[in-house]
Design a protein around this motif. Structure first.
Motif, PDB file in Angstrom:
ATOM      1  N   ASP A 234       0.876  -1.189   0.000  1.00 13.56           N
ATOM      2  CA  ASP A 234       0.000   0.000   0.000  1.00 13.56           C
ATOM      3  C   ASP A 234       0.909   1.233   0.000  1.00 13.56           C
ATOM      4  O   ASP A 234       1.430   1.634   1.045  1.00 13.56           O
ATOM      5  N   PHE A 235       1.113   1.795  -1.168  1.00 15.78           N
ATOM      6  CA  PHE A 235       2.095   2.877  -1.305  1.00 15.78           C
ATOM      7  C   PHE A 235       1.684   4.146  -0.555  1.00 15.78           C
ATOM      8  O   PHE A 235       2.527   5.036  -0.360  1.00 15.78           O
ATOM      9  N   SER A 236       0.457   4.199  -0.082  1.00 16.59           N
ATOM     10  CA  SER A 236       0.097   5.378   0.725  1.00 16.59           C
ATOM     11  C   SER A 236       0.898   5.394   2.021  1.00 16.59           C
ATOM     12  O   SER A 236       1.088   6.443   2.636  1.00 16.59           O
ATOM     13  N   LEU A 237       1.442   4.219   2.416  1.00 17.27           N
ATOM     14  CA  LEU A 237       2.238   4.168   3.650  1.00 17.27           C
ATOM     15  C   LEU A 237       3.537   4.954   3.516  1.00 17.27           C
ATOM     16  O   LEU A 237       4.124   5.396   4.506  1.00 17.27           O
ATOM     17  N   ASN A 238       4.009   5.100   2.245  1.00 19.59           N
ATOM     18  CA  ASN A 238       5.221   5.926   2.053  1.00 19.59           C
ATOM     19  C   ASN A 238       4.922   7.364   2.512  1.00 19.59           C
ATOM     20  O   ASN A 238       5.701   7.995   3.222  1.00 19.59           O
ATOM     21  N   ARG A 239       3.746   7.862   2.074  1.00 14.55           N
ATOM     22  CA  ARG A 239       3.382   9.241   2.451  1.00 14.55           C
ATOM     23  C   ARG A 239       3.106   9.322   3.944  1.00 14.55           C
ATOM     24  O   ARG A 239       3.512  10.263   4.619  1.00 14.55           O
ATOM     25  N   THR A 240       2.442   8.298   4.476  1.00 17.27           N
ATOM     26  CA  THR A 240       2.152   8.308   5.921  1.00 17.27           C
ATOM     27  C   THR A 240       3.447   8.376   6.714  1.00 17.27           C
ATOM     28  O   THR A 240       3.586   9.169   7.651  1.00 17.27           O
ATOM     29  N   ALA A 241       4.426   7.551   6.276  1.00 25.42           N
ATOM     30  CA  ALA A 241       5.699   7.516   7.010  1.00 25.42           C
ATOM     31  C   ALA A 241       6.368   8.882   6.976  1.00 25.42           C
ATOM     32  O   ALA A 241       7.063   9.293   7.899  1.00 25.42           O
ATOM     33  N   ARG A 242       6.137   9.615   5.894  1.00 22.67           N
ATOM     34  CA  ARG A 242       6.809  10.911   5.727  1.00 22.67           C
ATOM     35  C   ARG A 242       5.920  12.052   6.201  1.00 22.67           C
ATOM     36  O   ARG A 242       6.245  13.222   6.034  1.00 22.67           O
ATOM     37  N   GLY A 243       4.776  11.699   6.839  1.00 23.84           N
ATOM     38  CA  GLY A 243       3.830  12.745   7.241  1.00 23.84           C
ATOM     39  C   GLY A 243       4.407  13.670   8.293  1.00 23.84           C
ATOM     40  O   GLY A 243       4.316  14.901   8.183  1.00 23.84           O
ATOM     41  N   THR A 244       5.052  13.103   9.312  1.00 21.67           N
ATOM     42  CA  THR A 244       5.546  13.937  10.409  1.00 21.67           C
ATOM     43  C   THR A 244       6.971  14.405  10.131  1.00 21.67           C
ATOM     44  O   THR A 244       7.347  15.535  10.425  1.00 21.67           O
ATOM     45  N   TYR A 245       7.779  13.491   9.591  1.00 16.91           N
ATOM     46  CA  TYR A 245       9.172  13.851   9.251  1.00 16.91           C
ATOM     47  C   TYR A 245       9.548  13.107   7.983  1.00 16.91           C
ATOM     48  O   TYR A 245       9.063  12.010   7.729  1.00 16.91           O
TER      49      TYR A 245
END
Ligand code: BAL
Length: 279
Positions: A234-245
């Protein structure tokens, strides 16, 4: 994107047997599989003293047309390794990404050579990443994983998924397990590695194929035996991981990359020359 890891043995120098095994896994891949990954040098077996050039094949070898046909039939991409013979430049430890739409879309030559292959093959001089079906995929081969710069360079090229065709042997399974997880975390991307199992070229291969998410979660893992496993990316997890930093954005030591003039989907890093070439 649904990934399948094919953790398979190989037979040094037996292209027909190794191709047949790969085709068997491709043909019985799950219908929803988008990408199947095989180990390092799966088609040809490892380079060994006195048996590198004789095992090596050209990327124009008919075997890649056969694999392209299989990719079209199954509507999936195939990542797998082989010893490459280049009439001008010698032998390389290479991997390709074969897609139904393109055939060989990405061709990568191992840039960080393991101890006993340095006298047998030439290191590659570039790291590459490609966009396929809207996702950016980078390739690494085995020892490349053990250098943080390699995965970081691919992440800098925009890789959302780093595919590792692996030939990791005993006693190094823990090294690759922990480093693959670390590469996923520190680059906030997915890492999928398919390792060889069984024995060959004087080694016992460690298996341990696995897929890691950007937060380090292990999405799929095999032990030592032959087999396959699956993971839904689920490539949205890349953005989630980068959400805070965002590690790449917060770096203080940047890397500068180049675009491929012939195909703008491909971006690469050119590595400095090395004197590491077969004696
Ligand atoms: N740890 C093994 C690295 C390689 O065979 O490339």
């Amino acid at each position: 994107m649904n990934i399948e890891l094919a953790q398979v043995p190989g037979i040094e120098g037996d292209l027909d047997a190794n191709l047949g095994l790969a085709l068997a896994y491709i043909e019985r891949a799950r219908e929803d599989t988008d990408l199947i990954i095989f180990p390092e040098t799966h088609l040809t077996g490892f380079a060994e003293q006195g048996a590198a050039a004789s095992r090596a094949i050209s990327p124009n070898d008919p075997v890649f047309h056969t694999l392209h046909q299989a990719a079209e039939r199954q509507n999936l991409a195939i990542a797998l390794g082989f010893l490459e013979r280049d009439d001008a430049d010698g032998c390389f430890n290479a991997s390709v990404l074969i897609t139904p739409e393109d055939g060989i879309l990405l061709h990568y030559r191992k840039t960080h050579l393991w101890t006993d292959e340095r006298a047998l093959v030439t290191p590659g001089d570039r790291l590459v990443c490609v966009e396929w079906r809207g996702r950016r995929i980078g390739l690494m081969i085995c020892y490349d994983l053990e250098f943080p710069e390699t995965a970081r360079a691919l992440a800098t090229l925009g890789a959302e998924l780093i595919v590792i065709t692996n030939g990791n042997m005993d006693p190094y399974e823990p090294v690759h397990h922990h480093l693959a997880r670390a590469r996923a975390i520190e680059n906030q991307c997915f890492v999928a590695m398919a390792n060889r199992c069984g024995t060959g070229a004087g080694y016992t291969f460690a298996g341990g194929s696995a897929v890691f998410a950007p937060n380090g979660e292990c999405l799929a893992q095999l032990q030592r035996e032959e087999g396959s496993t699956h993971a839904a990316i689920d490539f949205s997890l890349n953005r989630t991981a980068r959400g805070t930093y965002d590690y790449l954005a917060d770096r203080r030591i940047p890397l500068v990359d180049q675009n491929d003039a012939k195909d703008q989907r491909i971006r690469h890093f050119q590595l400095p020359d090395t004197d590491a070439s077969p004696q």
